[in-house]
Design an enzyme around this catalytic site. Structure first.
Site, PDB file in Angstrom:
ATOM      1  CB  SER A  83      -0.804   0.107   1.117  1.00 20.28           C
ATOM      2  OG  SER A  83      -2.029   0.893   1.107  1.00 20.28           O
ATOM      3  CG  ASP A 121      -6.272  -3.815  -3.853  1.00 20.97           C
ATOM      4  OD1 ASP A 121      -7.484  -3.253  -3.125  1.00 20.97           O
ATOM      5  OD2 ASP A 121      -5.095  -3.244  -4.092  1.00 20.97           O
ATOM      6  CG  HIS A 123      -4.927  -3.383  -0.448  1.00 20.41           C
ATOM      7  ND1 HIS A 123      -4.615  -2.564  -1.334  1.00 20.41           N
ATOM      8  CD2 HIS A 123      -4.528  -2.572   0.967  1.00 20.41           C
ATOM      9  CE1 HIS A 123      -3.793  -1.403  -0.958  1.00 20.41           C
ATOM     10  NE2 HIS A 123      -3.586  -1.410   0.397  1.00 20.41           N
TER      11      HIS A 123
END
Length: 462
Positions: free
Chosen positions: A186, A379, A434
């Site tokens: 991320s 994601d 994710h």
């Protein structure tokens, strides 16, 4: 002659003092290391075959900033295994909360919030994994200067992480010159290249650098605002999540905007697009919807936070707020302030965030650093399409064209492409969200093992 003799004596005395200070410093480091050793965590399974350490390293004595770490060593003997630093993003989210407790760490928190079970696909099976809560104010890390949480950004986070590593290695000298990697996901798509650049620059001229950086590994990373905005728009529309009107509005207002702090028109376009998603989890569009947030408005704000999925940390939140856990971790926490997986204060007040990491990534490739990037293909937060756009924008030389890769069960695990004579590898992971190691732990460990070995993912069933 007398002056020369006295000077010589003074120099000898100075050398003795320095040597003595080194011995004292070394003894202090050894003593602190033993204090950091975890005897047992509450509810942990018995008969572990690996060691754990946790505690603090002060990175700014004047400000009182100290970063919290948790080292989970490989099963004994661990002396030949590399050291891997894991960072989560946010910015403002805890690596202990996500990376360690929900993804690649040795334990999972049980539904009772009091006991732990072993993670069968923990990354410390093949490496010594060091989790870091960064920056100060996140998770168990702290600062004694309250304004620090209002003024932090990429630059200070990178500098503090570098200071942490240098000082941590004094406490754990057995890891000096050991093969070292940085991994995360991320917003760590910023943290990791920035920290790697600091290490590369400060290692210049060193024959045997203390921080022996070999490569970086980034999952569903934020690396370029323009391409990630473009890829997000494309992914949403191609998966039928948004209307044509929202696609056009996102194109008009968001492509050149900031990911972290979109302007008013882009913000409105995003909110409209999100309202069209329906009751799904954007972190993994094929998973059940998150029901943690009380209203759709709170849900959208939590998603726009673009850190990590708070829906997965409910059990961990309960566990980490147990005073007995704090004691076992040697963690300091203000009794009136509960432990939280992410700091909204830090996220809201984040200062510097460069629009693109691509120039840094290209510099790291020129320094012959090995880079792997992976994307969970379910994601919608930082989707694979954005990462592919970013890689294409660097105009790298393809060494091995796009191909399906196979994991140990002979099934397609995703797709991959190799660039720059093997220096950069991009791979997708099938049916992963994710947090790839959360939704596909077996595939994540398989990928990680190949990354460490510098082996391409298999192009045919074994």
């Amino acid at each position: 002659m007398m002056i020369t003799k006295k000077l010589y004596q003074c120099m000898c005395l100075l050398c003795m003092v320095i040597a003595l200070l080194d011995v004292v410093s070394s003894d202090d480091a050894k003593e602190q290391k033993m204090k950091d050793k975890i005897i047992s965590l509450p509810g942990q399974p018995p008969n572990l075959n690996f060691s754990q350490f946790s505690g603090y390293v002060t990175v700014d004595p004047a400000a009182g900033r100290a970063l919290f770490y948790w080292l989970t060593e490989a099963p004994r003997p661990s002396g030949t295994k590399p050291l891997v630093l894991w960072l989560n993003g946010g910015p403002g989210c805890s690596s202990i909360a996500y990376g360690a407790s929900e993804e690649v760490g040795p334990f999972r928190v049980n539904p009772d919030g009091k006991t732990l079970r072993l993670n069968l696909y923990a990354w410390n099976k093949v490496a010594n994994v060091l989790f870091l809560d960064s920056p100060a104010g996140v998770g168990f890390s702290y600062t004694n200067t309250s304004s620090d949480e209002l003024t932090v950004g990429d630059k200070r986070t990178g500098e503090d992480a570098y200071r942490f590593l240098v000082r941590w290695l004094e406490r754990f000298p057995e890891y000096k010159e050991r093969a070292f990697y940085i991994a995360g996901e991320s917003y760590a798509g910023h943290y990791i290249p920035e920290l790697a650049q600091l290490i590369v620059n400060r290692n210049k001229g060193a024959k045997n650098p203390t921080i022996n950086l070999k490569g970086i590994l980034m999952g569903n990373p934020l690396v370029d605002d323009y391409n990630d905005n473009k890829g997000m728009r494309d992914y949403w529309w191609n998966h039928g999540l948004i209307s044509d009107e929202s696609y056009n509005d996102l194109t008009k207002w968001c492509l050149n905007d900031s990911i972290l702090f979109p302007k008013l028109n882009c913000n409105a376009a995003l909110n409209q697009a999100l309202s069209e998603f329906g009751d799904i989890d954007p972190y993994n569009i094929n998973s059940p919807a998150c029901t943690t947030h009380a209203s759709s408005n709170e849900w959208m704000q939590a998603w726009r936070y673009r850190g990590n999925d708070e829906c997965v940390v409910g059990y961990t939140r309960k566990y980490m707020n147990d005073p007995n856990v704090h004691k076992s971790f040697h963690a300091r926490l203000n009794g009136s302030t509960p432990w939280t997986p992410c700091s909204r204060v830090i996220r809201k007040n984040w200062k510097d965030s460069p629009k693109s990491m691509l120039p840094i990534i290209k510099n790291l490739l020129q320094a012959h650093l090995r880079i792997w990037i992976f994307s969970g293909d379910s994601d919608a937060v930082l989707p694979l399409s954005g990462t592919r756009h970013s890689i294409n924008a660097m105009k790298l030389k393809s060494s091995k064209r796009w191909y399906p890769w196979y994991h140990s069960h002979g099934l397609v695990g995703g797709w991959s492409q190799v660039y720059e004579d093997g220096l950069l590898t991009y791979t997708t992971v099938r049916a992963a969200g994710h947090e790839v190691p959360l939704s596909q732990p077996r595939l994540a460990l398989f990928l990680f093992t190949h990354f460490l070995a510098n082996h391409s993912l298999p192009s045919s069933p074994s």
